[in-house]
Design a protein around this motif. Structure first.
Motif, PDB file in Angstrom:
ATOM      1  N   LEU A 152     -20.732   1.300  -2.553  1.00  0.00           N
ATOM      2  CA  LEU A 152     -20.747   2.750  -2.468  1.00  0.00           C
ATOM      3  C   LEU A 152     -20.483   3.173  -1.031  1.00  0.00           C
ATOM      4  O   LEU A 152     -19.737   4.084  -0.743  1.00  0.00           O
ATOM      5  N   PHE A 153     -21.132   2.419  -0.140  1.00  0.00           N
ATOM      6  CA  PHE A 153     -20.970   2.699   1.283  1.00  0.00           C
ATOM      7  C   PHE A 153     -19.510   2.533   1.688  1.00  0.00           C
ATOM      8  O   PHE A 153     -18.945   3.356   2.383  1.00  0.00           O
ATOM      9  N   HIS A 178     -16.644  23.596  -6.180  1.00  0.00           N
ATOM     10  CA  HIS A 178     -17.393  23.433  -7.417  1.00  0.00           C
ATOM     11  C   HIS A 178     -16.489  22.685  -8.391  1.00  0.00           C
ATOM     12  O   HIS A 178     -15.277  22.923  -8.408  1.00  0.00           O
ATOM     13  N   PRO A 179     -17.036  21.771  -9.230  1.00  0.00           N
ATOM     14  CA  PRO A 179     -16.183  20.961 -10.106  1.00  0.00           C
ATOM     15  C   PRO A 179     -15.280  21.779 -11.035  1.00  0.00           C
ATOM     16  O   PRO A 179     -14.211  21.321 -11.428  1.00  0.00           O
ATOM     17  N   SER A 192     -25.864  18.488   3.552  1.00  0.00           N
ATOM     18  CA  SER A 192     -26.415  18.250   2.219  1.00  0.00           C
ATOM     19  C   SER A 192     -26.691  19.573   1.499  1.00  0.00           C
ATOM     20  O   SER A 192     -26.527  19.672   0.281  1.00  0.00           O
ATOM     21  N   GLU A 193     -27.066  20.601   2.256  1.00  0.00           N
ATOM     22  CA  GLU A 193     -27.229  21.929   1.639  1.00  0.00           C
ATOM     23  C   GLU A 193     -25.896  22.463   1.144  1.00  0.00           C
ATOM     24  O   GLU A 193     -25.829  23.108   0.094  1.00  0.00           O
ATOM     25  N   VAL A 194     -24.837  22.181   1.923  1.00  0.00           N
ATOM     26  CA  VAL A 194     -23.507  22.637   1.508  1.00  0.00           C
ATOM     27  C   VAL A 194     -23.128  21.980   0.183  1.00  0.00           C
ATOM     28  O   VAL A 194     -22.668  22.646  -0.749  1.00  0.00           O
ATOM     29  N   VAL A 195     -23.352  20.666   0.075  1.00  0.00           N
ATOM     30  CA  VAL A 195     -23.015  19.954  -1.158  1.00  0.00           C
ATOM     31  C   VAL A 195     -23.786  20.556  -2.335  1.00  0.00           C
ATOM     32  O   VAL A 195     -23.206  20.859  -3.378  1.00  0.00           O
ATOM     33  N   ASN A 243     -20.727  13.439  -2.689  1.00  0.00           N
ATOM     34  CA  ASN A 243     -21.203  12.791  -3.907  1.00  0.00           C
ATOM     35  C   ASN A 243     -20.456  13.376  -5.098  1.00  0.00           C
ATOM     36  O   ASN A 243     -19.598  14.247  -4.942  1.00  0.00           O
ATOM     37  N   LYS A 244     -20.803  12.878  -6.281  1.00  0.00           N
ATOM     38  CA  LYS A 244     -19.995  13.208  -7.462  1.00  0.00           C
ATOM     39  C   LYS A 244     -20.202  14.625  -8.003  1.00  0.00           C
ATOM     40  O   LYS A 244     -19.525  15.044  -8.922  1.00  0.00           O
TER      41      LYS A 244
END
Lengths: 375, 145
Positions: free
Chosen positions: B18-19, B33-34, B113-116, B135-136
Motif C-alpha cells: 500500500l505504501f 467526490h467520487p 486528512s480533513e480535506v479528504v 485513499n479510496k
C-alpha cells in the motif's frame, strides 16, 4: 471609545457564537491603524487641518484612516445569504461609533444573477466597495481629490448584480436603486462671504451636515481579467438638506477608471465628474477630479507615486475646490495578510483657491504611516 | 481476535505494498467526490475554480472547492503551478470579493486528512492534497508531479 467597540464586538461575537454551527456564520474582518501628521499653515501662520481632520499639527491616531470592520455572513438556504458588516472608524464625527455599512440579504437567481436587498455601499469609484479594506489597495488611502467628491457611503434599497464570463474576463454589471441619509463634511470655499441660500455661510465652516438622497439610482459596469480591471459608473439622485434649504435637487455622478497589476507593475487611474443642479452649487458644487498612481513591486516592497487633481466642474462654481497633489508612498508586505505603508503627500491649492485643507490657500504636506490587515 | 505470525506477515506485506502504491502519487493529487463526472479537468479550469470564476462542472453540478492552510507544501505547489498566484495576490483577490459580497473563497480546512474527509462526504466537492494522504473514498482527477 475603543473599549466600547471592543465590548460591542465581543458581545456580538458571543451573540453569534451559539448559532455558528447551526447557521454556519462566516466571520472575517479587516483593520487599519494609522498615524498622520500635517505640516500646513494658513497665510497668518496658524496650523490648519486636512480634509475633515484626516491630519493636523499633532500626530493623530484617531482619524478616518483608523478602521475596524467585522463581517458576518451566513447562508440561510441554497439561494439566500445574509451579510452584515460592522464598521467603526476614528474620524472626528464618528469616534469609533459602530455602524453597519452593509446589512443585506442576497437572493441568487442563478450563478450569474443575484439581488441584494438592504443596505449596501454605493459603487461610485473603483475601490468604493472595499474602500475601508486598506489591505486590498496600494495606497495609505485612496486619493482624496477623487474620493472626497461623493460623501455617500451606503444606500438602502435594491442592488442587482450580474456577473458573467467573457472569455477569460469577468464582466460585472450592477444596477442599484435606493435612498439614504448621509453626512458631508463642509469645507468652506469662500466661507467668509455668505451668498444666496445661506451657502458659504461661515457658521458652517468645518461642520458636518446631514443630507438625504431620495430617489437614487445608478449603474456600475466593470470588466476584470488577469491583468486588471476597467470600470465605469453613473449615479443620479435627488438631494435634500435642511441645513442648506435644499429639497429634491438633482445631483449626478460619473466615474471611470482602471487598474492593473501586471508583472510587478501597478497602475491605478480614475476620473470623476460631479454635476449638480445650480441650487446645489454651494453645498455640492460641480467638480472634476482625477488621479494616476504608478507603482512597481520589488519583492515585498511596492513604492508608488500618485498625482491627483480636483478642479472646477461644468458650472465653474466659485465654491468648487481646486487643488493638486503629489504623493510618494511605499507599501511593505509584513505578512500575507498584513501590510505596512508610508506616504508623504504635498497638496497645493490652486492660486488663491481652496483645496482640501481647512481654510488656507497655502500648500502643505501630510505624512502618514499605516498598518493594514485582514483576518 | 488473535493473529498468527503468518497473518501479521501478510498484513505487513499488504501495508508495505500500500505504501509503495501510495508513493506513486508523490506529487499533489487533485481529488473530487467520487460522483463527480468531470473528465479532463485542465489546470486552466482548476485555476478558474480556485479564483471563484468557474462555479459549475461541465454537467452543471455545483462545484464546492476546499483549500489547505498556506503552510502546507501542497498549497504552495498547487498555487504556484496551477493558479499561478502568490498568497499575497490571493488574499488581495479574495478581500476585494469577500468584503463586497461578490464572491466567497474556497472553504479553508485545517489538514489534508480533513480535506479528504470533506471531499468524500460533500457532493460536487473538489480539493487537492499531497499524494500520501490519498485513499479510496475520493477520486483522483489530476496529479501534479
Amino acid at each position: 471609545m475603543k473599549i466600547r467597540i471592543v465590548s460591542i464586538l465581543t458581545s456580538l461575537v458571543v451573540l453569534f457564537a451559539p448559532s455558528v454551527n447551526a447557521l454556519e456564520v462566516d466571520i472575517s474582518g479587516y483593520a487599519s491603524f494609522a498615524a498622520t501628521k500635517a505640516d500646513a499653515q494658513d497665510t497668518s501662520g496658524n496650523n490648519v487641518i486636512y480634509n475633515n481632520g484626516l491630519a493636523g499639527d499633532n500626530v493623530q491616531f484617531d482619524t478616518a484612516d483608523s478602521i475596524l470592520g467585522l463581517q458576518f455572513s451566513a447562508s440561510v438556504s441554497d439561494n439566500i445569504d445574509m451579510t452584515v458588516v460592522l464598521n467603526a472608524n476614528g474620524a472626528a464625527g464618528s469616534n469609533y461609533e459602530v455602524t453597519a455599512d452593509w446589512a443585506y440579504a442576497t437572493y441568487r437567481f442563478s450563478d450569474e444573477l443575484s439581488l441584494r436587498m438592504g443596505k449596501y455601499k454605493g459603487s461610485f469609484y473603483m475601490v468604493s466597495d472595499y474602500q475601508d479594506v486598506g489591505y486590498a489597495y496600494p495606497w495609505v488611502r485612496p486619493p482624496q481629490e477623487v474620493y472626497s467628491t461623493n460623501p455617500i457611503k451606503a444606500l438602502s434599497g435594491l442592488n442587482l448584480v450580474y456577473q458573467s464570463s467573457l472569455g477569460d474576463m469577468t464582466l460585472l454589471t450592477e444596477l442599484y436603486a435606493g435612498s439614504g441619509t448621509h453626512n458631508a463634511y463642509y469645507l468652506p470655499i469662500v466661507a467668509d462671504t455668505p451668498t444666496p441660500n445661506g451657502l458659504g455661510n461661515s457658521a458652517l465652516k468645518g461642520t458636518t451636515t446631514s443630507f438625504e438622497t431620495p430617489n437614487s439610482a445608478g449603474i456600475n459596469v466593470s470588466l476584470s481579467g488577469d491583468v486588471g480591471t476597467f470600470r465605469v459608473g453613473y449615479y443620479s439622485t435627488d438631494v435634500n438638506s435642511s441645513t442648506f434649504g435644499i429639497t429634491e435637487q438633482k445631483g449626478e455622478f460619473f466615474g471611470v477608471g482602471f487598474n492593473m497589476d501586471w508583472n510587478n507593475l501597478v497602475i491605478y487611474s480614475e476620473y470623476v465628474d460631479r454635476d449638480t443642479a445650480p441650487t446645489l452649487a454651494g453645498a455640492f458644487p460641480d467638480q472634476k477630479a482625477y488621479y494616476a498612481t504608478f507603482g512597481y513591486r520589488v519583492g515585498k516592497y511596492l513604492p508608488y507615486v500618485t498625482g491627483a487633481k480636483i478642479e472646477k466642474g461644468k458650472d465653474a462654481s466659485t465654491f468648487a475646490q481646486e487643488q493638486s497633489s503629489v504623493a510618494l508612498g511605499m507599501r511593505y508586505e509584513v505578512s500575507d495578510t498584513s501590510a505596512l505603508k508610508f506616504e508623504v503627500l504635498k497638496a497645493t491649492p490652486k492660486d488663491s483657491g481652496y483645496g482640501l485643507f481647512y481654510n488656507t490657500t497655502e500648500e502643505g504636506t501630510i505624512a502618514t504611516a499605516k498598518f493594514d490587515l485582514i483576518f | 481476535m488473535k493473529l498468527s505470525y503468518n497473518q501479521i506477515a501478510k498484513i505487513l506485506l499488504a501495508s508495505s505494498l500500500l505504501f509503495v502504491a501510495q508513493s506513486v502519487y508523490a506529487g499533489v493529487a487533485v481529488i473530487t467526490h467520487p460522483d463527480v463526472k468531470e473528465i479532463g479537468l485542465s489546470k486552466d479550469k482548476l485555476a478558474k475554480i480556485y479564483l471563484g470564476k468557474l462555479k459549475r462542472y461541465s454537467n452543471g453540478e455545483k462545484i464546492k472547492a476546499v483549500d489547505l492552510p498556506t503552510s502546507e507544501s501542497a498549497y504552495q505547489k498547487f498555487y504556484k503551478s496551477v493558479v499561478k498566484k502568490s498568497e499575497r495576490a490571493m488574499n488581495s483577490h479574495w478581500s476585494k470579493l469577500k468584503f463586497t459580497g461578490k464572491g466567497k473563497p474556497p472553504v479553508k480546512l485545517n489538514s489534508p486528512s480533513e480535506v479528504v474527509k470533506w471531499v468524500a462526504s460533500n457532493k460536487g466537492a473538489i480539493g487537492y492534497i499531497d499524494g500520501k494522504y490519498l485513499n479510496k473514498t475520493v477520486k483522483v482527477v489530476l496529479i501534479l508531479p
